[in-house]
Design a protein around this motif. Structure first.
Motif, PDB file in Angstrom:
ATOM      1  N   SER A  80      50.924  29.354  17.268  1.00 11.13           N
ATOM      2  CA  SER A  80      50.667  30.478  18.169  1.00 11.13           C
ATOM      3  C   SER A  80      51.527  30.416  19.425  1.00 11.13           C
ATOM      4  CB  SER A  80      49.181  30.512  18.560  1.00 11.13           C
ATOM      5  OG  SER A  80      48.800  29.320  19.206  1.00 11.13           O
ATOM      6  N   VAL A  81      52.144  29.267  19.684  1.00  9.70           N
ATOM      7  CA  VAL A  81      53.061  29.089  20.811  1.00  9.70           C
ATOM      8  C   VAL A  81      54.250  28.278  20.315  1.00  9.70           C
ATOM      9  CG1 VAL A  81      53.380  28.064  23.110  1.00  9.70           C
ATOM     10  CG2 VAL A  81      51.217  29.187  22.544  1.00  9.70           C
ATOM     11  N   ARG A  82      55.448  28.577  20.847  1.00 11.45           N
ATOM     12  CA  ARG A  82      56.654  27.805  20.537  1.00 11.45           C
ATOM     13  C   ARG A  82      57.081  27.032  21.781  1.00 11.45           C
ATOM     14  NH1 ARG A  82      58.200  32.831  19.935  1.00 11.45           N
ATOM     15  NH2 ARG A  82      59.902  32.463  21.432  1.00 11.45           N
ATOM     16  N   LEU A  83      57.789  25.944  21.588  1.00 13.42           N
ATOM     17  CA  LEU A  83      58.254  25.161  22.727  1.00 13.42           C
ATOM     18  C   LEU A  83      59.153  25.971  23.650  1.00 13.42           C
ATOM     19  CD1 LEU A  83      59.012  21.637  21.193  1.00 13.42           C
ATOM     20  CD2 LEU A  83      57.317  22.155  22.954  1.00 13.42           C
ATOM     21  N   ASP A  84      59.967  26.878  23.064  1.00 11.86           N
ATOM     22  CA  ASP A  84      60.899  27.651  23.888  1.00 11.86           C
ATOM     23  C   ASP A  84      60.312  28.991  24.345  1.00 11.86           C
ATOM     24  OD1 ASP A  84      60.847  28.974  21.475  1.00 11.86           O
ATOM     25  OD2 ASP A  84      63.021  29.037  21.201  1.00 11.86           O
ATOM     26  N   GLN A  85      59.035  29.186  24.102  1.00 14.61           N
ATOM     27  CA  GLN A  85      58.404  30.459  24.445  1.00 14.61           C
ATOM     28  C   GLN A  85      58.152  30.547  25.943  1.00 14.61           C
ATOM     29  OE1 GLN A  85      55.087  31.588  21.993  1.00 14.61           O
ATOM     30  NE2 GLN A  85      54.081  32.722  23.647  1.00 14.61           N
ATOM     31  N   PRO A  86      58.576  31.615  26.616  1.00 13.13           N
ATOM     32  CA  PRO A  86      58.291  31.776  28.047  1.00 13.13           C
ATOM     33  C   PRO A  86      56.833  32.145  28.271  1.00 13.13           C
ATOM     34  CG  PRO A  86      59.520  33.671  27.225  1.00 13.13           C
ATOM     35  CD  PRO A  86      59.448  32.693  26.093  1.00 13.13           C
ATOM     36  N   LEU A  87      56.227  31.501  29.260  1.00 12.57           N
ATOM     37  CA  LEU A  87      54.843  31.780  29.626  1.00 12.57           C
ATOM     38  C   LEU A  87      54.836  32.430  31.000  1.00 12.57           C
ATOM     39  CD1 LEU A  87      53.287  28.323  28.604  1.00 12.57           C
ATOM     40  CD2 LEU A  87      53.639  30.350  27.171  1.00 12.57           C
ATOM     41  N   SER A  88      54.133  33.535  31.133  1.00  7.76           N
ATOM     42  CA  SER A  88      54.164  34.337  32.358  1.00  7.76           C
ATOM     43  C   SER A  88      53.362  33.699  33.482  1.00  7.76           C
ATOM     44  CB  SER A  88      53.617  35.738  32.086  1.00  7.76           C
ATOM     45  OG  SER A  88      54.407  36.391  31.104  1.00  7.76           O
ATOM     46  N   VAL A  89      53.847  33.880  34.707  1.00  8.02           N
ATOM     47  CA  VAL A  89      53.195  33.350  35.908  1.00  8.02           C
ATOM     48  C   VAL A  89      52.473  34.480  36.618  1.00  8.02           C
ATOM     49  CG1 VAL A  89      53.533  32.160  38.101  1.00  8.02           C
ATOM     50  CG2 VAL A  89      55.012  31.617  36.140  1.00  8.02           C
ATOM     51  N   SER A  90      51.152  34.363  36.717  1.00  6.37           N
ATOM     52  CA  SER A  90      50.353  35.379  37.399  1.00  6.37           C
ATOM     53  C   SER A  90      50.268  35.071  38.895  1.00  6.37           C
ATOM     54  CB  SER A  90      48.943  35.426  36.811  1.00  6.37           C
ATOM     55  OG  SER A  90      48.240  34.238  37.152  1.00  6.37           O
ATOM     56  N   SER A  91      49.754  36.016  39.655  1.00  4.97           N
ATOM     57  CA  SER A  91      49.556  35.766  41.082  1.00  4.97           C
ATOM     58  C   SER A  91      48.507  34.686  41.303  1.00  4.97           C
ATOM     59  CB  SER A  91      49.139  37.066  41.793  1.00  4.97           C
ATOM     60  OG  SER A  91      47.967  37.603  41.202  1.00  4.97           O
ATOM     61  N   HIS A  92      47.522  34.629  40.408  1.00  6.25           N
ATOM     62  CA  HIS A  92      46.506  33.574  40.508  1.00  6.25           C
ATOM     63  C   HIS A  92      47.140  32.205  40.306  1.00  6.25           C
ATOM     64  CE1 HIS A  92      42.838  31.301  40.096  1.00  6.25           C
ATOM     65  NE2 HIS A  92      43.058  31.049  38.810  1.00  6.25           N
ATOM     66  N   ALA A  93      47.975  32.095  39.301  1.00 11.90           N
ATOM     67  CA  ALA A  93      48.656  30.816  39.057  1.00 11.90           C
ATOM     68  C   ALA A  93      49.540  30.446  40.241  1.00 11.90           C
ATOM     69  CB  ALA A  93      49.484  30.903  37.781  1.00 11.90           C
ATOM     70  N   ALA A  94      50.286  31.388  40.743  1.00 11.69           N
ATOM     71  CA  ALA A  94      51.206  31.115  41.851  1.00 11.69           C
ATOM     72  C   ALA A  94      50.475  30.708  43.121  1.00 11.69           C
ATOM     73  CB  ALA A  94      52.073  32.346  42.117  1.00 11.69           C
ATOM     74  N   SER A  95      49.204  31.089  43.243  1.00 11.67           N
ATOM     75  CA  SER A  95      48.448  30.801  44.466  1.00 11.67           C
ATOM     76  C   SER A  95      47.843  29.406  44.488  1.00 11.67           C
ATOM     77  CB  SER A  95      47.314  31.826  44.626  1.00 11.67           C
ATOM     78  OG  SER A  95      46.300  31.607  43.649  1.00 11.67           O
ATOM     79  N   MET A  96      47.974  28.640  43.411  1.00 14.93           N
ATOM     80  CA  MET A  96      47.352  27.315  43.356  1.00 14.93           C
ATOM     81  C   MET A  96      47.931  26.392  44.428  1.00 14.93           C
ATOM     82  SD  MET A  96      44.969  27.154  41.072  1.00 14.93           S
ATOM     83  CE  MET A  96      44.538  28.827  41.578  1.00 14.93           C
ATOM     84  N   TRP A 102      55.787  25.560  42.621  1.00 15.78           N
ATOM     85  CA  TRP A 102      56.039  26.722  43.481  1.00 15.78           C
ATOM     86  C   TRP A 102      56.635  27.876  42.683  1.00 15.78           C
ATOM     87  CZ3 TRP A 102      53.815  26.272  48.106  1.00 15.78           C
ATOM     88  CH2 TRP A 102      53.548  24.973  48.573  1.00 15.78           C
ATOM     89  N   LEU A 103      55.996  28.128  41.545  1.00 17.46           N
ATOM     90  CA  LEU A 103      56.417  29.245  40.704  1.00 17.46           C
ATOM     91  C   LEU A 103      56.086  30.572  41.381  1.00 17.46           C
ATOM     92  CD1 LEU A 103      55.091  27.923  37.259  1.00 17.46           C
ATOM     93  CD2 LEU A 103      57.450  27.831  38.107  1.00 17.46           C
ATOM     94  N   ALA A 104      56.964  31.525  41.209  1.00 15.17           N
ATOM     95  CA  ALA A 104      56.749  32.848  41.795  1.00 15.17           C
ATOM     96  C   ALA A 104      56.005  33.740  40.819  1.00 15.17           C
ATOM     97  CB  ALA A 104      58.092  33.484  42.157  1.00 15.17           C
ATOM     98  N   ALA A 105      55.074  34.541  41.345  1.00 17.72           N
ATOM     99  CA  ALA A 105      54.369  35.510  40.507  1.00 17.72           C
ATOM    100  C   ALA A 105      55.380  36.448  39.859  1.00 17.72           C
ATOM    101  CB  ALA A 105      53.373  36.297  41.344  1.00 17.72           C
ATOM    102  N   GLY A 106      55.193  36.689  38.564  1.00 19.86           N
ATOM    103  CA  GLY A 106      56.112  37.544  37.827  1.00 19.86           C
ATOM    104  C   GLY A 106      57.221  36.778  37.141  1.00 19.86           C
ATOM    105  N   SER A 107      57.397  35.494  37.455  1.00 20.43           N
ATOM    106  CA  SER A 107      58.416  34.681  36.777  1.00 20.43           C
ATOM    107  C   SER A 107      57.815  34.086  35.510  1.00 20.43           C
ATOM    108  CB  SER A 107      58.919  33.572  37.708  1.00 20.43           C
ATOM    109  OG  SER A 107      57.880  32.658  38.007  1.00 20.43           O
ATOM    110  N   SER A 108      58.545  33.190  34.868  1.00 19.78           N
ATOM    111  CA  SER A 108      58.047  32.553  33.649  1.00 19.78           C
ATOM    112  C   SER A 108      58.571  31.125  33.558  1.00 19.78           C
ATOM    113  CB  SER A 108      58.454  33.346  32.404  1.00 19.78           C
ATOM    114  OG  SER A 108      59.863  33.320  32.244  1.00 19.78           O
ATOM    115  N   ILE A 109      57.945  30.356  32.697  1.00 21.44           N
ATOM    116  CA  ILE A 109      58.338  28.976  32.436  1.00 21.44           C
ATOM    117  C   ILE A 109      58.099  28.724  30.954  1.00 21.44           C
ATOM    118  CG2 ILE A 109      56.046  28.126  33.099  1.00 21.44           C
ATOM    119  CD1 ILE A 109      57.364  25.561  34.073  1.00 21.44           C
TER     120      ILE A 109
END
Length: 437
Positions: A80-96, A102-109
């Motif tokens: 259901s997930v691949r190693l190279d799959q981008p995962l989205s960064v939400s504003s909630h995640a960015a606020s941790m 220090w990921l920016a909301a709207g970016s991915s990793i």
């Protein structure tokens, strides 16, 4: 009749002296530190080689991220997930709060970058990214984590978030964290190597692991550190020596340095016990707790793949004097305020006086030397002075080809024997309850 060579007798005496001294140190540690808990497990057999407060509630801190990673490894395995799959960064995640990437909301990793960030950086923002990718929301993912943990046998663990950030309801035990450590290794040997990662570079910045045991303890090959104020300094470590793997968990260190020193001592002691058991010097199984972990079938393909992994190469270690000074000089300093919520979790009522006069005994070891057996039994009796109004020490020679002297506390009622053994275990001494007629 069995006769022990003088060399072996000397080696056994030195080894037992080392273990007894360490038991006394462990007892004082547990008494001085209300957050302390530890467990040491031989992965091959499931034998618990040492335990102190192993089933008492503790805060996992960033050891939580091992469960987050376990869930991610399952998603990778089922496709259901691949190693190279981008995962989205939400504003909630960015606020941790930190530590974080220090990921920016709207970016991915990518999923693989997320694994490395969780292991090396212990990034709280990345933990939420993974949680939202797999569970939709972090709270939903935490419920998934708890359910899966319970299925793995972690009955005393509750997760409320994916990172280990403070939450009074997010609790675990040293035993449960050891179970998780072993399951991560045995269920996903193809991903376990990530836990030995000591640095990684993300967008031009190189992050270095603060798990110094990977660098300083010969044979250590992975797992995780953690800290929040309520938990103290936690660590789960796996190490290999002479083709035997030990997993150990320490919770509640006063500092990272004292925690690491204590972990190194626990691992040393565990490997020493395994060596004696394999040679037959440490005769009785009473030397271990009589306790076993329920582990996956060692004949499974994943377990065999892990067992076939190359043994880590020794790394330069800090000096023994530095390690021991760091640990011993800090154990007398308590940490936290009187209203710290962890105190309520581990408060124990004063034990009432128990009565003797039954047909049960507590066995604390069996040795080739009666003096060594008598010494350990006397030490155990001293530790129980506040629990038992009177207790008799017995050193009896067993029948058979080998001379074996069993160290026991005898003439106990069955309930008293179990209470006494539980007390000894909580203080770092090993024992088993046996009938004695």
């Amino acid at each position: 009749m069995f006769v022990m060579h003088s060399y072996n007798r000397h080696y056994l005496g030195v080894a037992i002296f080392f273990i007894l001294c360490f038991q006394l140190l462990t007892v004082s540690t547990a008494q001085a530190n209300p957050r302390y808990a530890a467990i040491v497990i031989d992965v091959e057999s499931g034998d618990v080689l040492h335990a102190a407060n192993a089933d008492a509630s503790r805060y996992p801190a960033s050891l939580t991220k091992m469960m987050t990673l376990y869930m991610l490894f399952e998603a990778l395995e089922n496709g259901s997930v691949r190693l190279d799959q981008p995962l989205s960064v939400s504003s909630h995640a960015a606020s941790m709060p930190a530590s974080k990437l220090w990921l920016a909301a709207g970016s991915s990793i990518t999923a693989e970058e997320a694994i490395k960030a969780l292991v090396v950086r212990s990034a709280n923002d990345v933990a939420v990214v993974v949680a939202e990718a797999l569970g939709g929301t972090e709270s939903s993912f935490a419920r998934m984590m708890t359910q899966r943990a319970n299925e793995l046998g972690m009955a005393d663990t509750v997760f409320r978030n994916a990172s280990g950030l403070p939450d009074n309801a997010q609790v675990t035990t040293a035993r449960d964290m050891a179970t998780l450590s072993i399951r991560v290794m045995q269920d996903f040997p193809q991903y376990y190597h990530y836990f030995s990662t000591q640095s990684f570079t993300y967008r031009g910045t190189t992050h270095t692991s603060h798990n110094r045991l990977l660098r300083n303890y010969a044979g250590a090959d992975g797992l995780k550190t953690g800290f929040i104020r309520a938990s103290g300094f936690n660590v789960a470590t796996s190490a290999v020596r002479d083709n035997r793997r030990i997993v150990s968990v320490v919770m509640g260190g006063f500092t990272a340095a004292s925690r690491d020193t204590h972990m190194a001592d626990l691992l040393d002691r565990g490997f020493a016990r395994l060596s004696m058991l394999q040679r037959g010097d440490w005769i009785a199984r009473a030397d271990v707790l009589g306790d076993r972990m329920e582990l996956p079938d060692s004949s499974s393909a994943s377990a065999q793949q892990l067992a076939a992994a190359p043994e880590p190469q020794p790394q330069p270690a800090s000096s023994e004097s530095e390690r021991r000074y760091s640990f011993q000089s800090e154990m007398g300093v308590e940490m936290g305020s009187a209203d710290d919520p962890i105190r309520a979790l581990i408060a124990q009522a004063d034990a009432p006086q128990q009565r003797a006069g039954g047909n049960w005994a507590v066995q604390v070891g069996a040795f080739n030397d009666p003096d060594q057996a008598r010494y350990l039994a006397s030490r155990a009796a001293d530790q129980l002075a506040s629990l038992l109004s009177e207790v008799r020490v017995s050193v009896a020679e067993s029948g058979g080809e080998q001379r074996v002297f069993r160290a026991r506390l005898v003439d106990l009622q069955e309930s008293d024997a179990h209470s006494a053994c539980n007390s000894l275990r909580a203080q770092g001494m090993d024992c088993m309850v046996v009938a004695h007629y």
